[in-house]
Design an enzyme around this catalytic site. Structure first.
Site, PDB file in Angstrom:
ATOM      1  N   TRP A 128       0.807  -1.225  -0.082  1.00 19.20           N
ATOM      2  CA  TRP A 128      -0.040   0.071   0.114  1.00 19.20           C
ATOM      3  C   TRP A 128       1.007   1.161  -0.206  1.00 19.20           C
ATOM      4  O   TRP A 128       1.794   1.184   1.028  1.00 19.20           O
ATOM      5  CB  TRP A 128      -0.923  -0.109   1.196  1.00 19.20           C
ATOM      6  CG  TRP A 128      -1.929   1.031   1.346  1.00 19.20           C
ATOM      7  CD1 TRP A 128      -2.559   1.615   0.563  1.00 19.20           C
ATOM      8  CD2 TRP A 128      -1.964   1.766   2.647  1.00 19.20           C
ATOM      9  NE1 TRP A 128      -3.499   2.533   0.936  1.00 19.20           N
ATOM     10  CE2 TRP A 128      -3.272   2.621   2.145  1.00 19.20           C
ATOM     11  CE3 TRP A 128      -1.514   1.922   3.790  1.00 19.20           C
ATOM     12  CZ2 TRP A 128      -3.662   3.669   3.215  1.00 19.20           C
ATOM     13  CZ3 TRP A 128      -1.940   2.770   4.658  1.00 19.20           C
ATOM     14  CH2 TRP A 128      -2.999   3.633   4.377  1.00 19.20           C
ATOM     15  N   ASP A 208      -0.304  -4.864   9.950  1.00 22.99           N
ATOM     16  CA  ASP A 208      -1.301  -4.072   9.492  1.00 22.99           C
ATOM     17  C   ASP A 208      -2.394  -4.879   9.137  1.00 22.99           C
ATOM     18  O   ASP A 208      -2.283  -5.568   8.249  1.00 22.99           O
ATOM     19  CB  ASP A 208      -0.593  -3.373   8.352  1.00 22.99           C
ATOM     20  CG  ASP A 208      -1.491  -2.292   7.883  1.00 22.99           C
ATOM     21  OD1 ASP A 208      -2.852  -2.289   8.423  1.00 22.99           O
ATOM     22  OD2 ASP A 208      -1.467  -1.764   6.965  1.00 22.99           O
ATOM     23  N   LYS A 243     -13.096  -0.783   6.922  1.00 22.08           N
ATOM     24  CA  LYS A 243     -13.636  -1.769   6.039  1.00 22.08           C
ATOM     25  C   LYS A 243     -14.596  -2.686   6.761  1.00 22.08           C
ATOM     26  O   LYS A 243     -15.681  -3.062   6.262  1.00 22.08           O
ATOM     27  CB  LYS A 243     -12.500  -2.511   5.059  1.00 22.08           C
ATOM     28  CG  LYS A 243     -11.185  -1.759   4.786  1.00 22.08           C
ATOM     29  CD  LYS A 243     -11.610  -0.800   3.793  1.00 22.08           C
ATOM     30  CE  LYS A 243     -10.366   0.566   3.549  1.00 22.08           C
ATOM     31  NZ  LYS A 243      -9.374   0.493   3.361  1.00 22.08           N
TER      32      LYS A 243
HETATM   33  C1  LMR Z   1      -6.988   1.673  -0.799  1.00 27.34           C
HETATM   34  O1  LMR Z   1      -5.869   1.082  -0.531  1.00 27.34           O
HETATM   35  O2  LMR Z   1      -7.649   2.066  -1.594  1.00 27.34           O
HETATM   36  C2  LMR Z   1      -7.399   1.963   0.665  1.00 27.34           C
HETATM   37  O3  LMR Z   1      -6.803   1.518   1.792  1.00 27.34           O
HETATM   38  C3  LMR Z   1      -7.928   3.434   0.819  1.00 27.34           C
HETATM   39  C4  LMR Z   1      -6.879   4.394   1.095  1.00 27.34           C
HETATM   40  O4  LMR Z   1      -6.739   5.078   2.149  1.00 27.34           O
HETATM   41  O5  LMR Z   1      -5.891   4.207   0.478  1.00 27.34           O
END
Ligand code: LMR
Length: 392
Positions: A128, A208, A243
């Site tokens: 992420w 996480d 979520k």
């Molecule tokens: C995502 O990866 O789309 C979600 O976790 C929202 C975000 O805050 O990035």
């Protein structure tokens, strides 16, 4: 002096929300930012949360400050779900606090790691994007190892190598379940091995857990985290309710610290409180209070778990359809069928991502990450036809 600041790019994931919104085409499809959508394409408030909110409005008699730790009833009610009903506090070695979303929790975890003298964080690539952004903002070095192989398996070799080369002063950031962005999770056997490796190393795990219940189930999705905690003296857990309670914009999360000696708990968590005070002072109350009310009420808890189950089932159906489509144009969608959570990466080129947007009104991240929950039985054929046409 402010005019010496340089222009920063908009966050690429959040920018997708606006790009999709301004597209006038009626049949556009949003597979961008990670929000769950129903078969009708909506992201409704959970029924259990609506009921809890109504109760909150009727019964909450004060909005006076709670302190930097937030709503401790919320923090404690979540613990059996995360850590297991039988070992929810690991013999007095866990303490938690409420944070503004999972991002607030990660920010505190990483700032605490920095304060404790760690200098480097191992992160599986791709991850992420905000993981690396927070590390960079805090001046923590990031060491990237490969998370997955091109054929859609976890790259255990790379993880083993990264851990073997790491030691004191290093932390590792692991996705507890529903890996974002690949959807490629460790199997239980792989978690067993990871837990053993971490137990034998000096590397601090930061787990996480942002999608518990959206993969295989609430218990199943906590398997890896619980195995790791059974083996290591210290760890940090960042939790998000965005979520699994559908509370995205209300920013509901928690940070849990695990220490080797219960006598250190008060001292360690006091650093979380001090960091919170210097960042946001105290977390927003509303969403966390609604979650607490759900978890304090047996009927609302059952309703919430049922709503979560329905979400999981719908995403499995979409994944099954995509997986069954198999080779589509120039890409193979088969692995998507076996992946978990909201996201999968489809190996689109940059030009293909642009063509999907420009020619078909289908929006997703430049990495090729799609939010499978943006697909419905009503638009999946349109998506498959577009994939076929841009990748052929
Ligand atoms: C995502 O990866 O789309 C979600 O976790 C929202 C975000 O805050 O990035």
């Amino acid at each position: 002096m402010l005019n010496t600041l340089t222009q920063q790019p908009a966050d690429a994931l959040l920018a997708l929300i606006k790009l999709h919104n301004i597209d006038p085409r009626a049949d556009k499809i949003d597979l961008g930012v990670g929000v769950y959508r129903t078969g009708q394409g909506d992201t409704p408030v959970f029924g259990a949360i609506k009921a809890a909110e109504a109760r909150l409005v009727a019964e909450q008699d004060s909005k006076a400050y709670l302190g930097p730790e937030g709503d401790m009833g919320f923090v404690e009610k979540l613990m059996p779900y995360i850590f297991g009903a039988d070992s929810a506090d690991l013999g007095g070695r866990i303490e938690g606090m409420q944070t503004p979303g999972g991002t607030g929790s990660l920010r505190l975890a990483l700032a605490m790691v920095k304060r404790a003298g760690y200098s480097r964080v191992l992160v599986g690539k791709p991850s992420w994007p905000n993981h690396n952004q927070i590390c960079a903002d805090l001046g923590l070095d990031v060491f990237e190892f490969n998370h997955a192989t091109p054929d859609g398996r976890t790259d255990m070799e790379a993880l083993r190598g990264a851990l073997a080369a790491a030691g004191e002063g290093d932390a590792i950031l692991l996705h507890g379940c529903c890996h974002n962005p690949t959807g490629i999770d460790y199997s239980n056997a792989e978690w067993d091995e990871i837990a053993g490796l971490l137990g034998a190393s000096k590397v601090l795990p930061i787990i996480d857990l942002a999608y518990q219940g959206l993969g295989l189930g609430m218990e199943e999705d906590a398997y890896g985290l619980r195995r790791v905690l059974a083996q290591v003296p210290e760890a940090l857990v960042s939790y998000s309710c965005d979520k699994n309670f559908g509370l995205y914009r209300d920013r509901v999360g928690a940070l849990y610290v695990v220490v080797g000696d219960p006598a250190d708990l008060t001292k360690v968590i006091s650093n979380g409180h001090a960091l919170a005070r210097a960042n946001w002072s105290q977390p927003p109350d509303h969403g966390a209070a609604a979650v607490r009310l759900v978890l304090e009420d047996e009927a609302l808890t059952a309703q919430w778990l049922d709503e979560l189950h329905q979400m999981r089932d719908r995403m499995r159906q979409v994944r099954a359809r995509l997986g069954a489509a198999g080779k589509t144009g120039g890409v193979d969608l088969t692995p998507v069928g076996n992946q978990h959570g909201l996201f999968s990466i489809i190996p689109f080129t940059a030009e293909q991502v642009q063509a999907m947007r420009a020619e078909h009104g289908i929006y997703f991240a430049a990495s090729g990450r799609i939010n499978v929950a943006g697909l419905t039985m009503g638009n999946i054929d349109q998506f498959l036809a577009a994939v076929e046409s841009v990748t052929a």
